[in-house]
Structure formats: C-alpha cells, structure tokens
Design an enzyme around this catalytic site. Sequence first.
Site, mmCIF file in Angstrom:
data_model
loop_
_atom_site.group_PDB
_atom_site.id
_atom_site.type_symbol
_atom_site.label_atom_id
_atom_site.label_comp_id
_atom_site.label_asym_id
_atom_site.label_seq_id
_atom_site.Cartn_x
_atom_site.Cartn_y
_atom_site.Cartn_z
ATOM 1 N N CYS A 21 -6.730 1.181 2.822
ATOM 2 C CA CYS A 21 -7.681 2.297 2.865
ATOM 3 C C CYS A 21 -7.492 3.249 1.691
ATOM 4 O O CYS A 21 -8.406 3.962 1.304
ATOM 5 C CB CYS A 21 -7.533 3.056 4.174
ATOM 6 S SG CYS A 21 -8.176 2.121 5.556
ATOM 7 N N GLU A 58 0.859 -1.190 0.000
ATOM 8 C CA GLU A 58 0.000 0.000 0.000
ATOM 9 C C GLU A 58 0.891 1.234 0.000
ATOM 10 O O GLU A 58 1.939 1.258 0.651
ATOM 11 C CB GLU A 58 -0.905 0.028 1.239
ATOM 12 C CG GLU A 58 -1.714 1.331 1.301
ATOM 13 C CD GLU A 58 -2.836 1.336 2.328
ATOM 14 O OE1 GLU A 58 -2.760 0.557 3.296
ATOM 15 O OE2 GLU A 58 -3.784 2.120 2.145
ATOM 16 N N ASN A 71 -12.181 -3.069 0.612
ATOM 17 C CA ASN A 71 -11.128 -3.175 1.618
ATOM 18 C C ASN A 71 -11.717 -2.820 2.967
ATOM 19 O O ASN A 71 -12.009 -1.662 3.219
ATOM 20 C CB ASN A 71 -9.988 -2.203 1.302
ATOM 21 C CG ASN A 71 -9.011 -2.092 2.460
ATOM 22 O OD1 ASN A 71 -8.244 -3.006 2.715
ATOM 23 N ND2 ASN A 71 -9.060 -0.981 3.193
ATOM 24 N N GLU A 72 -11.926 -3.805 3.767
ATOM 25 C CA GLU A 72 -12.419 -3.654 5.137
ATOM 26 C C GLU A 72 -13.486 -2.557 5.300
ATOM 27 O O GLU A 72 -13.407 -1.735 6.225
ATOM 28 C CB GLU A 72 -11.272 -3.479 6.134
ATOM 29 C CG GLU A 72 -10.349 -2.328 5.973
ATOM 30 C CD GLU A 72 -9.335 -2.202 7.121
ATOM 31 O OE1 GLU A 72 -9.332 -1.156 7.774
ATOM 32 O OE2 GLU A 72 -8.551 -3.146 7.367
HETATM 33 O O1 AHR Z 1 -2.230 -1.274 6.622
HETATM 34 C C1 AHR Z 1 -2.635 -0.012 7.029
HETATM 35 C C2 AHR Z 1 -4.133 0.162 6.973
HETATM 36 O O2 AHR Z 1 -4.738 -0.698 7.869
HETATM 37 C C3 AHR Z 1 -4.786 -0.198 5.667
HETATM 38 O O3 AHR Z 1 -4.798 0.848 4.782
HETATM 39 C C4 AHR Z 1 -6.174 -0.528 6.058
HETATM 40 O O4 AHR Z 1 -6.749 -1.444 5.184
HETATM 41 C C5 AHR Z 1 -6.054 -0.992 7.477
HETATM 42 O O5 AHR Z 1 -6.907 -0.335 8.304
#
Ligand code: AHR
Length: 656
Positions: free
Chosen positions: A253, A42, A383-384
């Site tokens: 995120c 990321e 994503n979550e």
């Molecule tokens: O890995 C850091 C963050 O943690 C990521 O962006 C998110 O998916 C999670 O909350």
Amino acid sequence: MRIASLLLMMVLSILTSEVCQGGEPPVGGKPISSNLFGLFFEDINYAADGGLYAELVQNRSFEYAPAMQKGWHPFTCWDFLRAGYSIGYLNVGTSEPIHPNNPTYAVLDIELVGAYPEIRGLSGVGIINSGFDGMPVNQGDQYFFSFFARLLSEEPVDFLIQLQDTKGKALTGGTLKVASGEWQKYELTLTPEVSCDSAALLVLAQSKGKVALDMVSLFPEKTFMGRRNGMRADLAQVLAELQPRFMRFPGGCLVHGDGISNIYDWKNTVGPVEHRKAQRNIWNYQQGYGLGYFEFFQFCEDIGAAAVPVLPAGVSCQNSGGTHVIGGAGQQAICMEDMDAYIQDVLDLIEWAKGPADSKWGSVRAAAGRVQPFNLEYIGIGNEEKITPEFEVRFKMIQNAIREKYPEVKLIGTSGPFSDGDDFERGWEISRKLGIDIVDEHYYKGPDWMLANLHRYDSYDREGPKVYLGEYASWGNKILNAVAEAAYMIGLERNGDVVSMASYAPLLARKGNTQWTTDLIFFDNRSIVLTPNYYVQKMFMNNQGDYYYDGLVTFTTEDPLLSASTVYDSTTGDVIIKIANPGMNPSKARADLSGFKGLGSDAQCFILRGAPDAENTFDAPTNVHTVTVPVRLNNATVLEYEVPAMSVTTIRIKKE
Ligand code: AHR
C-alpha cells in the site's frame, strides 16, 4: 563446413552444460517456474529506517513533521543541550537548504560557552540523538559520523562529537571545525571503547557562533557486504540466507499511497541522500529514502534476487484519507492531463535501471557509482487496487507505453485486495484482455482457509497470464500457521507451471513499531526473532527446482491434508522432496525415485515440527527451528520416511 558444425556443437554443449549441469530432466517432469519463491519488502513496521537501513540516527534531516505523525516536529528524537551553563538557542532553519527536497535544518546559535562543565562533564551548546530506541554500538567497531554544516556567523565553530552511554559517559569522540559559509559535509570515524546497547550521539558546539546543521548521520562500518549507505548486517544476512529468487519492493500500500500527493515517487529516492525527498508513508511514519531505488536494486543483486519494482498504476490506495479524513476519501486518480508526465516517470525508471550510462536516466544511476545497467526483468504496475474504470484506463495507458518501449520487460498486473470477489474477477478479466504476463494476487487468511484451498491453482487456466502470489500469510506466527503455509506452498509448487512467483508478507517488523502483527521476522536493535514461518520460507527458497514430478510420494495414511511435492533442480541434478503434515497424526511416506539416475544414497533432511501453538519470541527466540536428520535411500532409488505430526520436511537428494 564440418569444422563450423563441430564448433557450433561445442558452443551448444558449453551452453547446455551451463544451463543444465544436472543433465536433462528425467521424463515425466513438468517445467515449473525457477523463480517461484522470493521476498516482498515493504516499509511497514519500520522495516526501512530503524530496520534494514543501517542508519543509526533517527530524524537525521530534521524533516519529521506533524503531518507524518501526530506530535512530530523537526526536533523529534533530538534533545537540546546547554552544557556547563552555556547560553545558546536551537531553531529551525528553512532558507537556503542543502537542497529544496530537504527543506528543514537545525540552527545552533551559541552565545556563550560556559566555564562550568559539570553537566555531562562538558561545556557547549548542542543536540543529542538517541536513534531508534538507543543506538547499539560495539567496542572496537568503526562508526562513520557525518553532518552537513553551513556557518552563519563570522567566526568558525568548533564541534565535539561523542557517542555516550545512557549515563552520559563518553564511549568515543572526536572534534570538527565548521569554517565554511557554504553547505559542506564533515566526517569523522568513531570507535567506541566499550559496547553499549543504547548509546546516544552528541553534537556539541564548543565555541561561540552560529551554524546550520543537516543530515546528521552515524553508520556502522559493518553493514551488509560493507556497503556505504548500506543495510544492517544481521538483518540483511537472514534475508540473504533465504536465497530468494526475487524481491518485490517497495510495497504494498505504500506504493499507491494515501492520496495522489502521497504516492511513492521513485525519483525522490535516488541521487545523493541529502537530495532525497522524505515523506510520510501510508503507515504513518517517515520514509527517509536513504534506502531508495539504488539501494534496493543493489541489495537485490547482492543477495542474488531479481529486482521486482512496483509502481503505482496512476491511482492512490482506495483507503486513502482513512487516517485524516472521516470516512476516508477513497481511491484518487491522477488527472488525465498529468498522465503523460506520470507515464514518462515509469519509463524513466526502466531507463534508470537498465539504460546505458550515457542515457538521461542511466547517467543518474552511473553518477551514483553504477555504470553497468542493473538487471530488470519484471515490473509491477499497481498494488491491489480497487478495479475502477479510473484504474483500468490508467493501467492500460501505462501498459501500452511499457510494451511499446520495453517489450522485453514482463509486466505484473493486479487482481485487487482479496482472493475473490468483484475486484478479483475484474482484475483478472482486464489482465486476460490486455495479455498481461503475470497477475499479482494478495490474500491474508487463517490457516483453515489455506488448508481448505490447497488445490486453488489446480484448475487455473494454463493459457492465460501467470500468477504472482505477491502477498500472502496465514494470520499467525505459530507452528500451525507455518505448517499450513508449507502445505499451501506445496500446492503452489505443484502448480508452478501457472504460479510463477510467490512471496510471504509482510517481511520485517520492529518491536514496538509494528502496524501489522503477523510478520516473517521480528527485530529490535540487537536481536532478531525468526518465526516458524521464516523457517518454512527458508526451506522452500533454499530448495527450489524447475521440474515438478507428480505422484512420486505416497503415504501410508489417508489424509487429504498430507501434502508432498517432488522437484528436480536441473542446475545441480538434485531431487528435492517437500512434505507438510498439518495433522496431529504421524504418517509414513515412500518415494520411488528410480526415474532419477545417479542419485547419492545419503540425503539432507530438514524438519520443522512442534506443538501447533509453539512459537519464537524475544525471550525464547530459538524455541522453534529446523533440525537435520540423516536419511538414506534404499538402493539409491527408494526413500522411506517417518513423517512427524505437525511438521514440514525438505529432503534434498544430491546427484553424485
Ligand atoms: O503487507 C501489508 C499490506 O497488506 C500491504 O501494504 C498491502 O498491499 C496489503 O493490504
């Protein structure tokens, strides 16, 4: 007929020998995922620009803006220079940019080039960039300089391009003449005569005139695998050495973004770099997208990892607006009338990656130099997210469209941001109902939690979707954290029939630009600090198998936290044992490997051990690392091993 069946047998035997060079797995093994351990990349902590992406100029396209970070503007990271009593001006230009996606550029207006070159020994009007905390350059290496320029005056403008040390002394230089009234790319190769850890790039107009400049770039020739627009070689190398089976990207995120207008749009990240549309990322800096989807797919291929792109599920991050709106604005959803267009974007990505070169989006890939399709086996949607009705309806629409057009692509859904709770339950319920292939779980926990949950997946339903533990880490980068993670990963391997993938998070963190403090790899311009957690990931990724054997390792001491696994790698025929001892007492392990035929007597054994709070730092980067010790099998069947306290061990017994 007999010839035909003989031929068939020959073909079959060739096929099987390719698939299974190590031979048939011995009886008693349980098939597990052969893609279990991989990477999650990321762009957080300056992992892309200023990190893995090898560009040395910061804010090369003059798109930095206060909306990205307080105080930022188009000339952030640039200094304006009037050398030798020259007279001139620097302005922001926006009319007729190189591309509408790249709207801002610099305008140098040179009225007089002074005759007193006392300042820096030069005369002229220009700009100077010191990269990401300085540019590291090496004596004798080549650096590719380029900029786009458009002449705004009648007379051509001469430029001096220099790399300078911190005192303004030239390390190397060259000249260019801008003579066209159209945007054109100008290039030079620079070769420093001495190395410098903190060089700056000078772009100095040395004749009267007016010129627009954009995309001022400096790339080392020595990128990973020599790719142009490629990756920083040393960082990419430590990722490659992990031998990950897959790489999930680009977030996190960052994917679902800070509000709908901020969600990650893959289409902004492909095509010529000067046409890409930089934007603020959710971690409050710019993602320039020089490292875009093309580069991600290419990098995955270069390191032998399956590409796992993640696309937003039609909703933004539930924490959207947190940094700009008091109290946060919460999850936002794409309007229903815009969903068809959004779904088309998702389908277009699949066509871009694996469609033929003459398809609409496959041709964009081909135009970038990649005629052959990329491999695309998995796609993550979401994503979550908070599992709201808005999420559910959009997720379902996207899923239906992918299923219909690309049924062969495995879909990865989400179970929200936590290891349990309402979103988790609901995410799983929806995924089961929709028959999603794999569900992405995320959790960041303390080592105690990890050790208390070593058996989390033992009771997971084997009939439903598989698990992708897409983000996990114990809070910390000390030995204790790494050993707890190893014990947990042994649990993942034991459950490799239901857990199909797992990736530690976050991956990279630039010193001084870190938004998330527990990471796998820390770096600055010159050095890389591999954490104990990195060594554990490496031990596991380098030693994956596809059959799991239960109960072959026994210990002489009773300790429920002592963990071990045995896997068989059918491509090599090797047997791999992993042992984690999170306790402060040593133990003895015994493994009966008589079921495996043809094993050698000498084994490769890697150990990571140390005091629970031992760690690596920039000052002591190799304090903790793996060591190898020789291990022998008695009669090529029985392995006896002294397990150190607070340690992780992998033992690979090769087939002879
Ligand atoms: O890995 C850091 C963050 O943690 C990521 O962006 C998110 O998916 C999670 O909350």
